[in-house]
Write a protein that holds these residues in place. Sequence first.
Motif, short mmCIF file in Angstrom:
data_model
loop_
_atom_site.label_atom_id
_atom_site.label_comp_id
_atom_site.label_asym_id
_atom_site.label_seq_id
_atom_site.Cartn_x
_atom_site.Cartn_y
_atom_site.Cartn_z
N UNK A 279 -6.80 -24.32 -14.12
CA UNK A 279 -7.63 -24.97 -13.58
C UNK A 279 -7.51 -25.71 -12.22
N UNK A 281 -9.43 -29.20 -9.97
CA UNK A 281 -11.04 -29.45 -9.41
C UNK A 281 -11.29 -30.40 -8.99
N UNK A 292 -5.07 -30.59 -10.57
CA UNK A 292 -4.60 -29.17 -11.27
C UNK A 292 -3.61 -29.57 -12.76
N UNK A 293 -4.66 -27.96 -13.28
CA UNK A 293 -4.37 -28.15 -15.06
C UNK A 293 -3.32 -26.66 -15.23
N UNK A 301 2.74 -32.70 -23.52
CA UNK A 301 2.50 -33.60 -21.70
C UNK A 301 1.81 -32.45 -20.96
N UNK A 302 0.82 -31.64 -21.05
CA UNK A 302 -1.12 -31.45 -19.89
C UNK A 302 -1.47 -32.11 -20.35
N UNK A 303 -1.49 -31.52 -18.93
CA UNK A 303 -3.81 -32.19 -18.65
C UNK A 303 -3.09 -32.19 -16.97
N UNK A 304 -5.20 -32.38 -16.63
CA UNK A 304 -5.04 -31.79 -15.07
C UNK A 304 -4.51 -33.34 -13.95
N UNK A 305 -3.70 -32.77 -13.54
CA UNK A 305 -2.24 -33.84 -12.57
C UNK A 305 -3.32 -33.65 -11.41
N UNK A 306 -2.91 -35.33 -10.81
CA UNK A 306 -4.03 -35.76 -9.64
C UNK A 306 -2.92 -36.11 -8.71
N UNK A 307 -3.15 -34.38 -8.16
CA UNK A 307 -2.17 -34.58 -6.95
C UNK A 307 -2.74 -35.51 -5.36
N UNK B 263 -9.90 -23.94 -18.49
CA UNK B 263 -8.20 -24.84 -19.18
C UNK B 263 -8.30 -26.05 -18.95
N UNK B 265 -10.27 -28.36 -20.48
CA UNK B 265 -10.94 -29.32 -20.52
C UNK B 265 -10.97 -28.89 -22.25
N UNK C 292 1.23 -39.49 -16.89
CA UNK C 292 2.04 -39.14 -16.94
C UNK C 292 3.12 -38.97 -15.26
N UNK C 302 2.78 -32.09 -7.29
CA UNK C 302 3.21 -33.35 -8.26
C UNK C 302 2.38 -33.98 -8.23
N UNK C 303 2.54 -35.23 -8.79
CA UNK C 303 1.16 -36.44 -9.68
C UNK C 303 1.66 -37.15 -10.49
N UNK C 304 0.56 -38.12 -11.02
CA UNK C 304 0.29 -38.33 -12.57
C UNK C 304 -0.58 -37.62 -13.52
N UNK C 305 -0.03 -37.00 -13.85
CA UNK C 305 -0.63 -35.85 -15.45
C UNK C 305 -1.81 -37.18 -16.22
N UNK C 306 -3.20 -36.52 -16.20
CA UNK C 306 -3.83 -37.29 -16.86
C UNK C 306 -3.54 -36.86 -18.53
N UNK C 307 -3.03 -37.17 -19.47
CA UNK C 307 -3.08 -36.55 -21.08
C UNK C 307 -3.62 -36.98 -21.54
#
Lengths: 390, 390, 390, 390
Positions: A279, A281, A292-293, A301-307, B263, B265, C292, C302-307
């Motif tokens: 995904x 956003x 980016x997910x 360790x998954x989740x949305x990464x703030x690029x 994905x 969410x 992370x 790359x970037x911080x992933x909100x887990x």
Amino acid sequence: MIGYAFMGAAHSQAWRSAGHFFDLPAQARMTAICGRDRTATEQAAAKLGWASVETDWRALLERDDIQIIDICSPGDTHAEIAIAALAAGKHVLCEKPLANTVAEAELMVAAAQQARAQGVRSMVGFNYRRVPAITLSRKLVAEGRLGEIRHVRAQYLQDWIIDPDFPLVWRLQAERAGSGALGDIGAHIVDATQFIVGDQLAGVSGLTETFVKERPLPTASSGLSAGADSDIKGAVTVDDAALFIGRFTGGALGSFEATRFAGGRKNAIRIEINGSLGSLAFDFEAMNELHLYDGTSSPETGGFTRILVTEPEHPYLKSWWPPGHLIGYEHSFTHEIADLLADLGNGVDPTPSFEDGLQVQQVLAAVAESAAGGSRWQALPLVAAASSAA
Amino acid sequence: MIGYAFMGAAHSQAWRSAGHFFDLPAQARMTAICGRDRTATEQAAAKLGWASVETDWRALLERDDIQIIDICSPGDTHAEIAIAALAAGKHVLCEKPLANTVAEAELMVAAAQQARAQGVRSMVGFNYRRVPAITLSRKLVAEGRLGEIRHVRAQYLQDWIIDPDFPLVWRLQAERAGSGALGDIGAHIVDATQFIVGDQLAGVSGLTETFVKERPLPTASSGLSAGADSDIKGAVTVDDAALFIGRFTGGALGSFEATRFAGGRKNAIRIEINGSLGSLAFDFEAMNELHLYDGTSSPETGGFTRILVTEPEHPYLKSWWPPGHLIGYEHSFTHEIADLLADLGNGVDPTPSFEDGLQVQQVLAAVAESAAGGSRWQALPLVAAASSAA
Amino acid sequence: MIGYAFMGAAHSQAWRSAGHFFDLPAQARMTAICGRDRTATEQAAAKLGWASVETDWRALLERDDIQIIDICSPGDTHAEIAIAALAAGKHVLCEKPLANTVAEAELMVAAAQQARAQGVRSMVGFNYRRVPAITLSRKLVAEGRLGEIRHVRAQYLQDWIIDPDFPLVWRLQAERAGSGALGDIGAHIVDATQFIVGDQLAGVSGLTETFVKERPLPTASSGLSAGADSDIKGAVTVDDAALFIGRFTGGALGSFEATRFAGGRKNAIRIEINGSLGSLAFDFEAMNELHLYDGTSSPETGGFTRILVTEPEHPYLKSWWPPGHLIGYEHSFTHEIADLLADLGNGVDPTPSFEDGLQVQQVLAAVAESAAGGSRWQALPLVAAASSAA
Amino acid sequence: MIGYAFMGAAHSQAWRSAGHFFDLPAQARMTAICGRDRTATEQAAAKLGWASVETDWRALLERDDIQIIDICSPGDTHAEIAIAALAAGKHVLCEKPLANTVAEAELMVAAAQQARAQGVRSMVGFNYRRVPAITLSRKLVAEGRLGEIRHVRAQYLQDWIIDPDFPLVWRLQAERAGSGALGDIGAHIVDATQFIVGDQLAGVSGLTETFVKERPLPTASSGLSAGADSDIKGAVTVDDAALFIGRFTGGALGSFEATRFAGGRKNAIRIEINGSLGSLAFDFEAMNELHLYDGTSSPETGGFTRILVTEPEHPYLKSWWPPGHLIGYEHSFTHEIADLLADLGNGVDPTPSFEDGLQVQQVLAAVAESAAGGSRWQALPLVAAASSAA
């Protein structure tokens, strides 16, 4: 360049800056600016950095020292100017929306196609495609990083006319602006999402609403400044908000909303894309970020990464500052002009094309028709893009 | 209590905890739990803290030591149990959706109305009304802090069945679940937004989609655990996603989306309300926060305020921890049970009522009908709520 | 359990709940609660779910039906009770800080070591280690995901005594509380960061300050409620804020701040760890999230992933709700009690140990000494933990 | 302008743009750029828009068509150039840090004071003061909106040299750069926080560390590009990270950290200010936002308000785009140049002054001395600013 208001200022900064940051095959000279009022236009020329002034746009077409016409005037003037300019052998950059009606847009496409055969090129100014986070989104989707796209969710939220005493400016008049939120800002999210997904809407069902039916007439051409300008009120003839749902040809569902009545949202272009593998956003109010997910990552360790889209690896960014040093709104225009100049120098048709502009216009018309007819489904023709897509 | 799966566990924690945090006119005794399989139900009783076990729900109705029936079984069982329980003079808490069809829900409302005349009370379990940030949202709207409501924007996004090998559990079968994302999670955002706005949807236009048409049959009652359970596939008979737009009776526009294919969410209930004087934004993934925009504030310092809804001044919070110490998902059920016990003790009809549940069911049915009929507009009847609204 | 204020309520909910969510080798019976005032303690017993009441803690030690003593009383009582309880063969859970002085803590460690030889076990209640995002942080660091740790940045920010008329409660009196922000909340970030990094502070340099030197005396034991209780003022004898910088034995630099004067921060425990391979960021005000950064990822994405730490793969979460359904503050205590019961059942020493508690106390004492002596460097002894670390 | 690297490019864009957006009493002509290598400087002149080229900065001082000298070369060259330029009657804009040592800075202040008497003006380039959110922060504090300031918390986090194979560029050599993170980025947060608070540090206690002691020598002047340039390694002679705590003269406590080893933080200038009436929070990675807490607001709706600093009411923003249209990093330089030109045109001394630059240099020196001497306290002289503060 024709027009020197908000868009004129943004385009001028782009014309001035593109060559200082990008290596271009050709440099632009800012030859002439055109407006109806000579004094005001001369002031604008001085302020914005244009070498000469015209008060009739036809004069620009006759000048040999001008090769590109940049149309920043209101939508009801686009078709006439663009068609004439292309016929005169001038390359044309036309601000969006391409036109106020599908019929006008079709004429413009015909003109563009004829001109293209002569090496005269045209582009419509959907600048948000050149916000690096959106360009990157397109790249990631094109690479298959999100898999099969299932959901497109897009909102363009503003609040500048919530005050019922805000005057009846030209953007609130159907004869000048064509439509309201739908064409002004809805057009951007239609284009941006179709660009990112690399697909087109196949049909839509919509709703529109005008919350404030009458507004004070502006006493002069009061532009965007708020405040009751007059005791006399006139009818608002465009939509304040437009909502629609739709299907993309590839099977994704789309949910769209454009409004000027979302209090506290100033220029919130929010786009979410959900695919089978991941995904994306985005929110323009944090335009240097992309979230980016990656659905294939470990749940631990998954989740949305703030690029933070400021790395040299990101689109356009190598020409700017070190990582973490943000860019702003007007950079999207600088990128647009840089790409246009590169394409012209390289003999390539720029994108988005007039065909892309027409297709967006068709979507907007379908939404308006659905909204007028009990939200019933409006199927859309599939447009074969001349030269669109990255 | 009938049922001991996810909802059963959540309700049990609420029954166990409510009296320890809230001052209630009556305390609950957790008398009996009911399930079809005796061994499994006995294990559940031990784990969840119930004093005895029944394997036929009818047995519960005959027991004099039981005054409240809490229905946590699948939607296709609600009507029969609830109607019988009310007839037997038991108060009923019924999990949402009230029923799988409007027809069943109407019978339940009739039963509830008859019972109410005898002082036998009923409640439908839209627990999200008791998330403090949502309860606070209702309070702020009711006080007029947002002015006239113009936009309602709600999404309930999950991703637990993106994997095409996820098995065909009962929630993906129309005969058990009624519908898919629409009834399971769409119901929550319909109820929550109507609750917050204090208004009802007047009409809708919708789309639904089933992205994965076939799934492996579960080998056993494999619950929610992913993984291909079988080589044999069966048809998915519910929607994976439902989108709709609509109008509220008060004039607000609504945009709704419920999907199990977003994905990344996990349980994102996102609600935004825009009014003439201000806006609200909420996301259940940060359920202790409410974002409030006060449109009357100075532009210099205006913006969305992140309210950490953990102050003693906030709904339900005085009974919990000091400011900044968050609460979780199950607290919404504890609040629901505490309010139910308080209302029963005080001789008051609890909310949301079965009428509220029916009205939500009507919205869902209208969305399904619109989706089946080219997204054409479906007008909704205005339901006079028995006892709803804060 | 001894004490029934804030910590008593949190512990009671944990004792009540642990067995309903976790499979434990032994179940706890909530036998007796102890407080000085019989009436108040009886009310607390009823409210919190304890079967009997004592008014002298020594009576608890004599009862055969009690095997675990849970000390939730103020810090100046910990040493005496814990040492006596261990001597009486009772397992002890002691709230943090372990004691008000290093000397007391050393006596407690000696008692714990003696008791341990007899199979009598002890634990200090640094509950934040059991917030899943923090437990996960420890796991990720232990696996080497962050590489060599370079920076530890931790703040514990509250604002509950900003009002100069807030009364002089026991937490603001050195003889009861030992210290102010330093021991109350600074202790938590010292423990949590050392736990995550798996390392100890080797030396510190600090500053402390008391912004409001005098406050109204409370008329009664007014607890945490604000408001001027009296016209007579007394001296505040603890720190309002403590800042320190330090070095970990492994070479990381640490920056710490604990304050009760950070307006708008309610319980903001903010921890950031930077290593050679990645980084972590946490804020308790969003306690279900961990951010992370994987430094080995491509710069493009790359970037911080909100887990969202709510997956079954995350520590403790399998026992709770589906993904995206948040947990709250008190769950950290439920995890603490569940782990304690599991360890006792399995004949294992629980962590954090009294040795861990002593080591934290030594850090706090070094900060206080540095602050009193021109911020000069205070080296710390390396404590060989009895049984600490996951 | 002297120098044409990163700072040279940023300043050039500012010189080119200021007059197009701000109404200035005088316009700048970009007369000459100076660099040691003629070819490279000529390329830079073409790229950056300078009319002529010099290879010896002394030549600039002799030209009558030059009135302002903009020093963008490394810190070890600042003193000589600035002093000579002022003596030659040229106005000077000098990039920060003012100098590499306090002694040099003192000489520069003496020169500035002498020149000022002749109407020759000077400014040091702490550009972050002109990020609108920071300018607004200063305004809010100056208006008393935060009350008495208690806490200043500032971090400048980067990660560009985490890779141990990143080469030994000039910024890692003490003789060129003076110090490492401390002077390069620590200087910015010292200046920005003192500017916002309107106060000076009275004393500090610090720590510094060099995590990677040796790095490959760059084969050529490889600038900032990563990658092992050579097999031969040289000693890193500056700090990689600097932490310090301190007290402001007004009683606030300060916590500061500057590092190039915070993985994932690209240009994170994070500033928090807590006062008796409210708080502010800023992060440059979201540079168009300011978070404001009003401690006098109702607890029910209080919290941090995210101000999108893009309103015409905000500093500098009236000259840019409509609300919600963000600006970027280089705009801070455009504002700096615009203010400088306005001040020169109006015959006013610009800020920050060389005195301000010296005072920051003294703080940095005190941190370095404390770090070298067991973190012991270093008191700072109170500098009477010539013309600083808004």
